[in-house]
Structures are given as C-alpha cells and as structure tokens.
Design an enzyme around this catalytic site. Structure first.
Site, PDB file in Angstrom:
ATOM      1  N   GLY A  55     -13.327  -5.407  18.317  1.00  0.00           N
ATOM      2  CA  GLY A  55     -13.142  -3.965  18.512  1.00  0.00           C
ATOM      3  C   GLY A  55     -11.857  -3.695  19.271  1.00  0.00           C
ATOM      4  CG  LEU A  56      -9.905   0.128  18.593  1.00  0.00           C
ATOM      5  CD1 LEU A  56      -9.875   1.648  18.719  1.00  0.00           C
ATOM      6  CD2 LEU A  56      -8.615  -0.394  17.971  1.00  0.00           C
TER       7      LEU A  56
ATOM      8  CG  ASP B   5      23.209   0.596 -14.372  1.00  0.00           C
ATOM      9  OD1 ASP B   5      22.548   0.812 -15.420  1.00  0.00           O
ATOM     10  OD2 ASP B   5      23.387   1.428 -13.483  1.00  0.00           O
TER      11      ASP B   5
ATOM     12  CB  SER C 192     -10.815 -10.771  16.326  1.00  0.00           C
ATOM     13  OG  SER C 192     -11.954 -10.126  16.831  1.00  0.00           O
TER      14      SER C 192
ATOM     15  N   GLY D  15      19.424 -10.120 -14.507  1.00  0.00           N
ATOM     16  CA  GLY D  15      20.592  -9.337 -14.137  1.00  0.00           C
ATOM     17  C   GLY D  15      20.139  -8.168 -13.303  1.00  0.00           C
TER      18      GLY D  15
END
Ligand code: ADX
Length: 597
Positions: free
Chosen positions: A436-437, A7, A510, A4
């Site tokens: 790497g970037l 409340d 990657s 449920g």
C-alpha cells in the site's frame, strides 16, 4: 529486408523494382508513387503483391506483424521483400523482418546522407545475423547525379558495415527515374558497379551450413501414434537416425518420419514433420530432438544481445516469460552489461532499457533449456521476452553464449526439512505481505499483528521496508528498477525465513503487481497472504507522519509513490483493509484470523 526513414523513397523504390520486373502494371506505378509521396512509409500502402504464408509461424512466436511482404522475379531468381515501416518506434517490425532476412537494403536520401535510422537499421540487421547490406543512395536525380554526393556516403557506409562484420556495397540510384535499379544508368557513367538487380541476381545464397539434426518439439501428437511434431531447424533426419532428447538427454532411434503427405525417407531443415521414436521417452513441448552425436548444449544462464520494443522499460530483476524454440520459461535479466549508443557505437552504462534500446545483458532462466548461439542457429538462439501482465512481446534477444556462473553450484540437500522447521514451532510457515501507499498504515498494522501472534505463542519476524533500506538494501533508491530489486531481495529473504518455519510479516510499498506475483510464486500455495492496506491518496497525504508527501509536492522528493511514481492496486489480494473504516486493531485482528486459518 528494405529499410529507410520516412521520405527516403522506400515505397517508390519497391514499386519501381516490382514494375521493372513486371510485377506491377505501369498505370499503378504513378498511383504508387503518389501514394508514397503523400503517406511516406506509413501503413496503408497499396497491396501490390501476395502475402507470404510465413505469417502464421511468426504469430506462433508471439511477434506482431506489421511488415508487408512482396514478391517479384528477376531473370534468375525470385524475391520476397519484407517492407518494414521506417518510424523510430517500429523496432519490433524491423526485428521481425531482420530475424528472417539474409540481405538488408538500406535506403538513404543522397542529399541527407547516413542518419541515425540508417545506423539503427544496420545495427539491428547485424544483431539478427543479416550478413549482407546494400546502401542505396537514392534521389541521385535531385543531386545532379554527382559522384561527389555519392562517394563520401559510400565510404562512411563501408566503415560502418566493417564495424558490424557485414559485407556491404553502395549503389547510387534514382528510384523515381529507375536509374541503376535493373539497368545501368546512362546518367552516372562514373559508376561501374552493379545495378541493384544484377547485384541481387549474383549475391551468393545463404550457406546452408552443415549442421547436425535439430528439431524443437512444438507439440506431441497422441491420436493414433505418438509423434513429436515440429519444424526441423537444422540438418537431416531419417528412420534409423540416432537422436537425443534435450534437456533430459535420453537416447532413442527415429522409427518413422511422418508428414501430411505420408512418410518420408529423409526430411531436412524447414520441413514440418512428426517423428515417431523407438522408445518411450520424456519429450514434451519445448524439448529438442537432436542428432545423438552432436546434441546442443543445455544451460540456464546466458549472455545475450537484447532489443527492447515495449513502451514499458525493461527492469532487471523482474520476471518475464522467455520463448526460445518451442519452450516457454520464466526469466529475469540479472544484469544490464551495457547499452549501445546507436550514433556513436559506444557502450554506455544503463540501469533500465527503454523502447528501441539495444543492450548486452545477462539472463537467467527458471530451468535449463537446450540452445545454440544465435550465430549458429536462429531457431535455437533467438528468443523473445513477454511481459507477464500485459502479454506483450517486450523484447527480442539473441544468445551469445552460456554463462557457467552457476554451473558448479547445485542445490545442497538439507537434512531438516521445511515442514520440520515449522512443525517444531507448532505452526505453518506463512508470508504475510502488506502492500500500500506510504502512510497507509502497513507497518502499524503489521506490528500489532506480530504482537498478537507472539502472545499466541507463534514464531514470527517482521521485515519492514524502511529498516531493510538501512542494511541489506542500503544501495537502492526509488527508481522503478531499484524498487524491483528491493522487493526481489525482500521476497527472497522472506522465503528463507518461511523455510525456517517462521510466520514472516512484510511491510513494503511494493508498488508493482509483477513483483508481488513473483513472491507469491516463490512459495507453496496457501503460504502467501497478500494484504492490501488501502488508503485514498488524499487521506495518506493528510496523515503524512514523516512529512514526505509535503516534500514530494514541493518537488524536493522525486519519484514519490502516488505523486510521480505509480502504485498498482492489487487485483487478487487475500485481504483488503479499508483504513478509513477499520481501526488498526480491527485490521490486525482480521489478519491474525487469516494467518491462523
Ligand atoms: S518500495 O516501493 O521499494 O516497496 P519501501 O517500502 O522499501 O518502498 O520503502 C518505502 C519507504 O521509504 C517509505 O515508507 C518512505 O518512508 C521512504 N521513502 C523515501 N523516499 C521515497 C519515495 N520516493 N517513494 C516512496 N517512499 C519513499
């Protein structure tokens, strides 16, 4: 299982039921109700019954438990209630409970009606093979006990349940006042159906289907005698039973059935036993011992139902661990066929699956496993997916059927071996993986390395992200899912080139550890060299040779690595190049040394 939303009165209902059945003293009931009012269905409810010892079994399956189990007894039967928290993110608990439940009690507030949560609960219950559901239309006291409030919900629920092939009834109740729980309500004379308890008392027990013998082997006992230990998943076994060991398929005969309390003449589903076989067979953890006359199928590709329960979305193409029965294997989702929209029930296209997502998918295993469709066997058809990096249980799945796609495809034996390909080139095959970037200098360094190797008479090839994206990977963009697929394909190509004896240089951002690790595992030990071309983001942004960082900062290039798309730094790279202190030439020299080592 009871489900449920916050409340809806779940705790009150369970408390009241336990009380009316004598499991909770009256003075605790007020406290229970008060507590559930204050906390909704959150954790920390009073612990008014025993915990079931099935918990350890679930831990074995790698599922974290957040489900409270409670006992109570009716006139004829006794019950275990698996109480699952109702918050949206608790799919995991719901799945755990559903995988063990025969009947679902779904609670709704008479004034609010059926909500998305109700549909989700019903859907998951049906996926996990729960065959029956009861809609408890609660808080009838706050809806004047009116038939007009109840009937439309009953009709809607019946339609929903039909769609899922679930047998269903609806009962108007007041958990607070105890109406229609264990005795018929005098306030709802218009209702002629059963009370909750009378329904529970008469619902037929789950059919113990006449299945052939099956036992996943949990471990092999070597102390004293060689016994294959596990819990019987279906059927019976006795000394003399003819069995087959899957996936290998060898035959043998059971010579002894041993338990903690001595030897047995017969053992049946649910019992934990050690089987002693008459022959020396190839049988390890994860094998299945089965009746020889009806062994389960063995396959490595399936169509499955999937429930995703990880904050990290599912990425097709990524390698996960899959646990089925007692076996653990590597697995990838090769295709998301469709996602299910819980509200409309419609099938929608999806590239990834987010937390709580439900989908139909194809899955491919690293090696074949014995299985059964989930509807035939929860033990041999239900599995979980585990994230290899975080070790979290990320998803739960149910096998629908085996895909025979690769059934007629075998490995073709190649006359000229991998080693021969490399030997004639006077070298050892290698994959050098630059990560790497963007603008770190991966391609620049890789190019110098290739030139140097060529000068040394080596046979090489350079795979570069930008170039592959013009051809082989032209259909891929920069979402997480696309990057996973980009690297998967690049890795497979690199592997083939290494098979041909080449030294393969790969320059790809990657960004994910999982895929870099997957490629490492495609290759023999020592043939994969990970080169982390390390540059601070600031420095990369300053260089920005293609102007891409500028575009990304200006919001013109979404999902740019380092800006609004992650980069996971390598933990165990063979070589780390600090591009702020080394020149490209010096870096290349380091790499060449490692390649020739
Ligand atoms: S990877 O993340 O999937 O490994 P890959 O190395 O193939 O990426 O391609 C990265 C190259 O694509 C970058 O060098 C850059 O030139 C270009 N590119 C275009 N859009 C993006 C982007 N959103 N994020 C990163 N690189 C991008």
């Amino acid at each position: 299982m009871t489900c449920g939303s916050v409340d809806d009165g779940k705790s009150t209902l369970i408390g009241r039921l336990l009380f009316e059945c004598g499991a909770v003293p009256e003075d605790e009931l007020a406290a229970l109700h008060e507590d559930s009012r204050r906390h909704g269905t959150q954790r920390g409810e009073p612990d008014y019954a025993l915990l079931v010892d099935g918990l350890s079994a679930e831990r074995e399956q790698g599922i974290t438990i957040d489900v409270a189990y409670r006992y109570f007894a009716g006139p004829e039967r006794s019950y275990i209630v698996a109480d699952t928290p109702g918050h949206e993110q608790y799919t995991r608990n719901l799945a755990t409970a559903a995988s063990r439940a025969e009947l679902a009690l779904l609670l709704v507030d008479a004034r609010k009606g059926i909500v998305t949560q109700t549909r989700r609960h019903l859907h998951i219950a049906s996926l996990f093979g729960v065959g029956r559901a009861v809609l408890l239309v609660n808080k009838m006291d706050a809806a004047d006990y009116s038939e007009a409030a109840f009937r439309p919900l009953e009709a809607e629920f019946s339609r929903l349940a039909d769609r899922h092939g679930i047998e269903a009834i609806a009962i108007p109740v007041s958990a607070l006042k105890g109406e229609n729980l264990t005795s018929p309500s005098s306030r709802m004379g218009w209702y002629h159906g059963p009370t909750l308890l009378s329904f529970l008392e008469t619902v037929p027990p789950p059919e113990s289907a006449d299945t052939p013998f099956r036992m996943p082997v949990q471990w092999v006992n070597r102390a004293g005698f060689r016994g294959f230990c596990g819990t019987i998943a279906g059927g019976f076994v006795s000394p003399g039973s003819e069995v087959r060991i899957l996936p290998g398929g060898q035959k043998s005969i059971v010579s002894r059935v041993v338990t903690m309390d001595g030897e047995l003449e017969t053992a049946k589903a649910g019992q934990a036993v050690a089987l002693v076989l008459a022959d020396e067979v190839d049988c390890t953890r994860g094998s299945v011992i089965a009746a020889a006359y009806a062994p389960p199928e063995v396959a490595d590709q399936f169509e499955v139902d999937l429930v995703w329960m990880d904050e990290e979305p599912l990425l097709p193409g990524r390698s996960y661990l899959l646990k089925l029965g007692a076996a653990t294997v590597g697995a990838t989702i090769t295709e998301l066929k469709h996602q299910v929209d819980i509200d409309s029930g419609q099938h929608v296209a999806a590239r990834t699956l987010e937390l709580n997502g439900i989908a139909v998918a194809s899955v491919s295993l690293d090696r074949p496993l014995p299985f059964a469709p989930y509807l035939e066997s929860r033990e041999l058809g239900g599995f979980i997916l585990i994230d290899r990096i975080s070790n979290a249980t990320s998803g739960a799945g149910m096998i629908r059927f085996a895909l025979r796609r690769s059934h007629n495809i075998r490995w073709q034996h190649l006359e000229v071996s991998r080693d021969a390909h490399a030997a004639i080139k006077n070298q050892r095959a290698k994959v050098v993986w630059f990560t790497g970037l963007s603008a770190a200098g991966k391609s620049t360094i890789a190019n110098i390395v290739e030139r140097k190797l060529l000068a040394l008479g080596k046979h090489t090839f350079l795979l570069d992200g930008d170039n592959l994206r013009h051809g082989l990977n032209r259909d891929l963009g920069f979402t997480d899912a696309d990057r996973v697929e980009n690297i998967r394909r690049a890795g497979e190509v690199a592997r083939l080139m290494a098979d041909a004896g080449l030294i393969v240089l790969c320059a790809f951002i990657s960004p994910f550890r999982a895929e870099r690790r997957m490629i490492r595992q495609l290759l023999p030990p020592g043939e994969f060299i990970e080169v982390f071309v390390d540059v601070p983001l600031k420095e990369a942004e300053k260089r920005d040779p293609k102007g891409l960082y500028r575009k990304a900062r200006a919001g013109q290039l979404p999902s740019f690595t380092g800006i609004d798309s992650p980069y996971e730094v390598p933990e165990q790279a063979e070589i780390r190049i600090d591009t702020t202190s080394l020149s490209a030439e010096e870096a290349a020299e380091l790499v060449v040394e490692a390649v020739l080592r």
